[in-house]
Motif scaffolding. Sequence first.
Motif, PDB file in Angstrom:
ATOM      1  N   LEU A 175      -2.850  27.216 -50.253  1.00 39.53           N
ATOM      2  CA  LEU A 175      -3.795  28.619 -50.080  1.00 39.53           C
ATOM      3  C   LEU A 175      -2.586  29.698 -49.690  1.00 39.53           C
ATOM      4  O   LEU A 175      -1.487  29.170 -49.329  1.00 39.53           O
TER       5      LEU A 175
ATOM      6  N   ASP B  17     -13.089  23.754 -45.665  1.00 38.37           N
ATOM      7  CA  ASP B  17     -13.810  24.869 -46.259  1.00 38.37           C
ATOM      8  C   ASP B  17     -14.962  25.013 -45.466  1.00 38.37           C
ATOM      9  O   ASP B  17     -15.854  24.172 -45.398  1.00 38.37           O
TER      10      ASP B  17
ATOM     11  N   ASN C  34      -6.314  32.646 -50.207  1.00 37.51           N
ATOM     12  CA  ASN C  34      -6.768  32.668 -51.653  1.00 37.51           C
ATOM     13  C   ASN C  34      -6.095  31.058 -52.251  1.00 37.51           C
ATOM     14  O   ASN C  34      -5.042  30.958 -51.814  1.00 37.51           O
ATOM     15  N   CYS C  35      -7.144  30.323 -52.917  1.00 32.87           N
ATOM     16  CA  CYS C  35      -6.817  29.147 -53.331  1.00 32.87           C
ATOM     17  C   CYS C  35      -5.834  29.368 -54.656  1.00 32.87           C
ATOM     18  O   CYS C  35      -6.385  29.663 -55.669  1.00 32.87           O
TER      19      CYS C  35
END
Length: 367
Positions: free
Chosen positions: A323, A292, A308-309
């Motif tokens: 993800l 991250d 996008n998580c």
Amino acid sequence: MAQVSLNKVSKLFPGNVKAVDNINLSIENKEFMVLVGPSGCGKSTTLRMIAGLEEISSGDIYIGEKKVNDVPAKDRDIAMVFQNYALYPHMTVFENMSFGLRLRRMPKREITQRVNEAADILGIKRILQRKPRELSGGERQRVAVGRAIVRKPLVFLFDEPLSNLDAKMRVQMRTEIHKLHLKLQTTIIYVTHDQTEAMTMGDRIAVMKDGLLQQVADPIMIYDHPKNKFVASFIGSPPMNFMRGKIIRKDSRLYFCEGKVNVKLVEDMRQKLSLYTDKEVIFGIRSEDIYDKLFVSEAPPENIVKANCEVYEPMGSEVYLYLNTGKHTFVARVGAHNRPKVNQDMDLVFDMSKVHFFDKDSEETIV
Ligand code: ATP
């Protein structure tokens, strides 16, 4: 000395099923070798040929200096521990462990001594008079190992010995078999489909697929330098992330490009990958090599990937992030301090010094 060698060994079952295809494998004296691979890859057949329980279609097997192709199983000086333990239900633990020795007409005193020694090593002395039905799965497993130990064989063969145990007991027995190997100092060949068992127990691992040996090396070598995409995907949990894309040259630099993923290759990889300029390759990155960006002090902008998580899985000491870039899904394994929200867009940093590239046709490792 009990090295085991397989020279060009194949096994063809009726119906033209090539279960084992021309395998060359040398297991050193006192080595713990793990044969690992998915169901049906031929690992049990390989073990059974070493044990003498299955005939060899072609090739030679040596135990020590001796060619054993035509030596019956009982004369090969090996002991095998099976998945189902195969204990006699009507016999006590003592009788189960001593059965093979009694058949060989070993004097009673020596039998008692050997069984007691093995029971001591395995911590099962207090259950010697019980019957198998009065034992837990872990205890039965120990008895099966004990029955093998009392024979003092040159080589131990284990065929998925932990697969009937619950997850916690599996981890415990894994360590115990590991310790046992250190104590007994004997050659062990161990079959499993579980990559964690392979990684944690083996001095070396032999990875098999479709009857073919893919790679033989120590666990770290296999993990860091897999020979092909199959080995890279089979060893490691969660499995390595893969995506297909192109190698593109921009301003004399090379990039791997696919959708939102546009990352710059490190110097060391450039030479080999320049041959693939404008061509498609398979890119691989392990989940622990993705970070991250919030927690990376100096992230090179060309190593950042937006995604996008979709799912956040807390594992206690770490977190799995599932993800999606819009085109690719992948998993990152990050520290427990990472707490993105589900559906949150994130900047991720790819550690480009750790990535892998595979040829899109042969799936062999390029770098
Ligand atoms: P698993 O983990 O499921 O036990 P494995 O890797 O040990 O799989 P093997 O049992 O060695 O695989 O089987 C390899 C191949 O040979 C499979 O395709 C299997 O169906 C086939 N096979 C095994 N035994 C026989 C047999 N007696 N007759 C015909 N085919 C067989």
